[in-house]
Motif scaffolding. Sequence first.
Motif, PDB file in Angstrom:
ATOM      1  N   THR A   1     -38.407  68.261  47.220  1.00 43.31           N
ATOM      2  CA  THR A   1     -38.608  68.679  45.832  1.00 43.31           C
ATOM      3  C   THR A   1     -37.849  69.947  45.446  1.00 43.31           C
ATOM      4  N   LYS A   2     -36.882  70.372  46.273  1.00 41.50           N
ATOM      5  CA  LYS A   2     -36.170  71.616  45.927  1.00 41.50           C
ATOM      6  C   LYS A   2     -35.454  71.454  44.580  1.00 41.50           C
ATOM      7  N   THR A   3     -35.582  72.449  43.763  1.00 37.08           N
ATOM      8  CA  THR A   3     -35.031  72.527  42.399  1.00 37.08           C
ATOM      9  C   THR A   3     -35.663  71.522  41.410  1.00 37.08           C
TER      10      THR A   3
ATOM     11  N   GLU B   1     -40.346  71.040  51.088  1.00 38.42           N
ATOM     12  CA  GLU B   1     -39.585  72.124  50.445  1.00 38.42           C
ATOM     13  C   GLU B   1     -38.833  72.882  51.516  1.00 38.42           C
ATOM     14  N   ASN B   2     -37.672  73.406  51.183  1.00 37.82           N
ATOM     15  CA  ASN B   2     -37.005  74.248  52.173  1.00 37.82           C
ATOM     16  C   ASN B   2     -36.996  75.722  51.808  1.00 37.82           C
ATOM     17  N   ARG B   3     -37.514  76.040  50.632  1.00 35.55           N
ATOM     18  CA  ARG B   3     -37.612  77.463  50.298  1.00 35.55           C
ATOM     19  C   ARG B   3     -39.078  77.834  50.094  1.00 35.55           C
TER      20      ARG B   3
ATOM     21  N   MET C   1     -31.514  61.477  55.247  1.00 35.43           N
ATOM     22  CA  MET C   1     -31.617  62.018  53.898  1.00 35.43           C
ATOM     23  C   MET C   1     -31.068  60.936  52.952  1.00 35.43           C
ATOM     24  N   SER C   2     -30.869  61.273  51.691  1.00 36.39           N
ATOM     25  CA  SER C   2     -30.477  60.225  50.729  1.00 36.39           C
ATOM     26  C   SER C   2     -29.264  59.425  51.188  1.00 36.39           C
ATOM     27  N   ASN C   3     -28.314  60.110  51.777  1.00 36.29           N
ATOM     28  CA  ASN C   3     -27.055  59.465  52.147  1.00 36.29           C
ATOM     29  C   ASN C   3     -27.144  58.572  53.392  1.00 36.29           C
TER      30      ASN C   3
ATOM     31  N   VAL D   1     -38.422  60.294  56.808  1.00 33.70           N
ATOM     32  CA  VAL D   1     -37.129  60.450  56.149  1.00 33.70           C
ATOM     33  C   VAL D   1     -37.306  61.449  55.013  1.00 33.70           C
ATOM     34  N   ARG D   2     -36.388  62.384  54.904  1.00 32.52           N
ATOM     35  CA  ARG D   2     -36.492  63.466  53.920  1.00 32.52           C
ATOM     36  C   ARG D   2     -35.560  63.155  52.749  1.00 32.52           C
ATOM     37  N   ILE D   3     -36.140  62.737  51.631  1.00 34.42           N
ATOM     38  CA  ILE D   3     -35.307  62.217  50.552  1.00 34.42           C
ATOM     39  C   ILE D   3     -35.505  62.969  49.251  1.00 34.42           C
ATOM     40  N   GLY D   4     -34.407  63.519  48.739  1.00 35.61           N
ATOM     41  CA  GLY D   4     -34.430  64.257  47.480  1.00 35.61           C
ATOM     42  C   GLY D   4     -33.713  63.502  46.376  1.00 35.61           C
ATOM     43  N   SER D   5     -32.382  63.551  46.392  1.00 36.58           N
ATOM     44  CA  SER D   5     -31.606  63.057  45.247  1.00 36.58           C
ATOM     45  C   SER D   5     -31.767  61.561  44.979  1.00 36.58           C
ATOM     46  N   SER D   6     -32.031  60.756  45.974  1.00 34.36           N
ATOM     47  CA  SER D   6     -32.219  59.319  45.708  1.00 34.36           C
ATOM     48  C   SER D   6     -33.514  59.047  44.953  1.00 34.36           C
TER      49      SER D   6
ATOM     50  N   GLN E   1     -29.435  63.597  41.151  1.00 34.65           N
ATOM     51  CA  GLN E   1     -28.551  64.630  41.694  1.00 34.65           C
ATOM     52  C   GLN E   1     -29.017  66.038  41.299  1.00 34.65           C
ATOM     53  N   ARG E   2     -28.988  66.958  42.281  1.00 40.85           N
ATOM     54  CA  ARG E   2     -29.332  68.360  41.959  1.00 40.85           C
ATOM     55  C   ARG E   2     -28.103  69.064  41.372  1.00 40.85           C
ATOM     56  N   ASN E   3     -28.368  70.079  40.508  1.00 36.50           N
ATOM     57  CA  ASN E   3     -27.239  70.841  39.955  1.00 36.50           C
ATOM     58  C   ASN E   3     -26.696  71.807  40.994  1.00 36.50           C
TER      59      ASN E   3
HETATM   60  C1  LIG Z   1     -32.174  68.975  50.561  1.00 36.55           C
HETATM   61  C2  LIG Z   1     -32.638  68.485  51.872  1.00 36.55           C
HETATM   62  C3  LIG Z   1     -32.920  67.125  52.086  1.00 36.55           C
HETATM   63  C4  LIG Z   1     -32.745  66.047  51.028  1.00 36.55           C
HETATM   64  O1  LIG Z   1     -31.434  65.885  50.646  1.00 36.55           O
HETATM   65  P1  LIG Z   1     -30.988  64.659  49.715  1.00 36.55           P
HETATM   66  O2  LIG Z   1     -29.583  64.424  50.130  1.00 36.55           O
HETATM   67  O3  LIG Z   1     -31.104  65.130  48.321  1.00 36.55           O
HETATM   68  O4  LIG Z   1     -31.867  63.516  50.000  1.00 36.55           O
HETATM   69  C5  LIG Z   1     -33.383  66.754  53.346  1.00 36.55           C
HETATM   70  N1  LIG Z   1     -33.552  67.649  54.331  1.00 36.55           N
HETATM   71  C6  LIG Z   1     -33.301  68.952  54.166  1.00 36.55           C
HETATM   72  C7  LIG Z   1     -33.508  69.880  55.308  1.00 36.55           C
HETATM   73  C8  LIG Z   1     -32.834  69.415  52.934  1.00 36.55           C
HETATM   74  O5  LIG Z   1     -32.582  70.724  52.778  1.00 36.55           O
END
Ligand SMILES: *Cc1c(COP(=O)(O)O)cnc(C)c1O
Length: 228
Positions: free
Chosen positions: A35-37, A56-58, A202-204, A217-222, A226-228
Amino acid sequence: MGIINENIREVQEKIRQSALKANRDPAGVSIVAVTKTVPVEKIEEAIASGLNILGENRVQELMDKYSALKGVEWHLIGHLQSNKVKYIVDKVSLIHSLDRFSLADEINTRMSACGRAMDVLIQVNVAEEDTKFGMKSAETAEFVDAVSRLPGLKVRGLMTIGPFVSDAEKIRPVFRKLRLLAEEIKTIGFPGVEMKHLSMGMSNDYMVAVEEGATLVRIGSSIFGQRN
Ligand SMILES: *Cc1c(COP(=O)(O)O)cnc(C)c1O
């Protein structure tokens, strides 16, 4: 339901297919929604769509969102400074990014003070990239041994971040090495240590990661775009 719900269904379907391809039970893979950003309203959509683990990473962002979102589990997935441990020990259920003994020591001090133990994953820099945090593979078993002696931590598996390349197939050997390393550590049998989680993908590259044994699995942008 909007685009976030659709994205989640698509990710879940791809996880299912990848798991079946590898003769795995799809239920053995959980999504950590990164959920970052991402603003709280969008995260609420993901929760409404059934996701209940947020990563979260921050630390600051985690704390801001923690009070706004209820009924979810939080994971710390990014590099953690020792002086920030005190802010998160009562908020997260798993730290994916244990990468040095001084951090383990600080987590142990904070957890021991309240008589509890934190579940942690050891971050491994499998590809030994200079730009990444994490233990070298060859040092990981010794590190797990040392951490297993601290009553305030429970080692529950390994985590890695794949090299940043567009062709996910190129990352497969990295994920495979992490799985083999976990199996090796399991065979040694350190007391109190479990190798039940492999946090990778991750997403890729999550489909390849699932084929290679990922449980988280750690998924953000998918999911969120896309994050700015
Ligand atoms: C941002 C982040 C992700 C997710 O990245 P996406 O490519 O957006 O899925 C996964 N793991 C870590 C440690 C991250 O910092």
